[in-house]
Design an enzyme around this catalytic site. Structure first.
Site, PDB file in Angstrom:
ATOM      1  N   GLU A 145      38.616 -28.773 112.057  1.00  0.00           N
ATOM      2  CA  GLU A 145      39.538 -28.195 111.073  1.00  0.00           C
ATOM      3  C   GLU A 145      39.134 -28.404 109.616  1.00  0.00           C
ATOM      4  OE1 GLU A 145      43.448 -29.593 112.229  1.00  0.00           O
ATOM      5  OE2 GLU A 145      43.376 -28.479 114.125  1.00  0.00           O
ATOM      6  N   ASN A 192      34.992 -26.960 114.848  1.00  0.00           N
ATOM      7  CA  ASN A 192      36.133 -26.435 115.604  1.00  0.00           C
ATOM      8  C   ASN A 192      37.287 -26.182 114.628  1.00  0.00           C
ATOM      9  OD1 ASN A 192      37.423 -26.114 118.279  1.00  0.00           O
ATOM     10  ND2 ASN A 192      38.531 -28.031 117.839  1.00  0.00           N
ATOM     11  N   HIS A 197      45.257 -21.707 119.311  1.00  0.00           N
ATOM     12  CA  HIS A 197      46.681 -22.041 119.452  1.00  0.00           C
ATOM     13  C   HIS A 197      47.453 -20.819 118.954  1.00  0.00           C
ATOM     14  CE1 HIS A 197      45.907 -26.131 120.583  1.00  0.00           C
ATOM     15  NE2 HIS A 197      45.142 -26.313 119.537  1.00  0.00           N
ATOM     16  N   GLU A 207      40.928 -24.688 122.713  1.00  0.00           N
ATOM     17  CA  GLU A 207      42.256 -25.320 122.822  1.00  0.00           C
ATOM     18  C   GLU A 207      43.337 -24.281 123.104  1.00  0.00           C
ATOM     19  OE1 GLU A 207      43.079 -27.965 119.503  1.00  0.00           O
ATOM     20  OE2 GLU A 207      41.000 -28.638 119.403  1.00  0.00           O
ATOM     21  N   ASP A 227      46.339 -22.164 123.920  1.00  0.00           N
ATOM     22  CA  ASP A 227      47.722 -22.117 124.409  1.00  0.00           C
ATOM     23  C   ASP A 227      48.424 -20.995 123.643  1.00  0.00           C
ATOM     24  OD1 ASP A 227      48.307 -23.450 121.955  1.00  0.00           O
ATOM     25  OD2 ASP A 227      48.671 -25.364 122.944  1.00  0.00           O
TER      26      ASP A 227
END
Ligand code: XIL
Length: 318
Positions: A134, A175, A211, A239, A241
């Site tokens: 990030e 990432n 996300h 990641e 979701d």
């Protein structure tokens, strides 16, 4: 018979995986499915390789949590994604409040990354390391953090170089989230990778967290993955979701199924996309309700460990 790992491999991918976390490993029904290698041949530790867990005091390294995840993976022959070396969150106070000068913080970042990566070298079947997590704000500017504020952008190359030296065989990733579609943040990541490559800094891939929100998967996701691929690097969905405002309804679950399918299909269509990891497979242990108030039901299995339409969406996407 739908089996996510097998479908991923049939689509030319290396893996389908899931995040997990240490407290969940005492839930035997959970562990049974976590260990189902027909669905998951890769796991990512959700927390226990982060800085606060691994170097809680300066120079004192504690790997017990990460080692437990590593052992869980090894037992089942699963790959592991190292997560992560340098992030602005989940830092111990000694880093955040240390008031270190540039030279001192540089050696701290170097030592942290090299000790962490070296510890897991040869101990796990490593898929890659999220060396930098990030680094950007949503507008594409660099995120302020103790690292950026003290070292400027040099922390990125310091960490990547230290990781490469510690495990020359490890694939090194940056990432981030909100880089699923094209836009300012994605462009900033592309430019960062280009500039690292032109300066000879090791970088092997970009992790796209994903996300996402039901009904809001960016329409440019496949074009965006293709842009990263032109740089000659890997990409991975790291990641995944897809959350909704609770309560879940049949309509929301049906849209979520489509959304999972869209993300998987974009990875499938992109040769450079090596795999997909969901940020835990069950709503029972999802981080979403604890972080996004009133939202949840983001995973492909529900709180009772029962498959949702989202699972079929993944199958359809492959
Ligand atoms: C999350 C974990 O899942 C939570 O348990 C923890 O409380 C906060 O961090 N982006 C990342 C992950 O890179 O490390 C974060 O994981 C979720 C967002």
């Amino acid at each position: 018979n739908a089996q996510l790992h097998f479908l991923a491999v049939a689509a030319g991918k290396e893996y389908f995986g899931t995040a997990t976390d240490n407290p969940e490993l005492s839930d035997s029904a959970y562990v049974t499915q976590l260990s189902n290698t027909t669905d998951f041949n890769q796991i990512t530790p959700g927390n226990s390789m982060k800085w606060d867990a691994t170097e809680p005091s300066r120079g004192i390294f504690t790997f017990s949590g990460g080692d437990a995840i590593a052992a869980q993976a090894t037992k089942n022959g699963q790959l592991v994604r190292g997560h992560n070396c340098v992030w602005h969150n989940q830092l111990p106070a000694w880093v955040t409040n240390g008031n270190f000068d540039n030279a001192t913080l540089t050696s701290i970042v170097q030592n942290h990354c090299s000790t962490l990566v070296a510890h897991y070298k040869g101990k796990i079947a490593l898929v890659s390391w999220d060396v930098i997590n990030e680094p950007f704000n949503d507008d594409g500017t660099f995120r302020t953090s103790v690292f950026f504020n003290t070292m400027g952008t040099s922390y990125i190359q310091v960490a990547l170089n230290a990781a490469r030296a510690a495990d020359p065989g490890a694939k090194l990733y940056i990432n981030d989230f909100n880089i699923e579609g094209t836009g300012a943040k994605s462009t900033a990541m592309l430019n960062l990778v280009k500039s690292l490559k032109s300066s000879g800094v090791p970088i092997d891939g970009v992790g796209i967290q994903a996300h996402l929100i039901v009904g809001q998967v960016p329409s440019t996701i496949q074009a965006n993955l293709a842009q990263f691929a032109t740089l000659g690097i890997e990409v991975a969905i790291t990641e995944l979701d897809i959350r909704m405002t609770l309560p879940s309804t049949a309509a929301l679950l049906a849209q979520q199924r489509k959304d999972y399918q869209t993300v998987i299909a974009a990875c499938k269509a992109t040769k450079a996309c090596v795999g997909v990891t969901v940020w835990d497979w069950t709503d029972k242990y999802s981080w979403i309700p604890g972080t996004f108030s009133g939202q949840g039901a983001a995973c492909p299995w529900d709180e009772n460990l029962v498959k949702k339409p989202a699972y079929d969406g993944i199958v359809a996407g492959f």
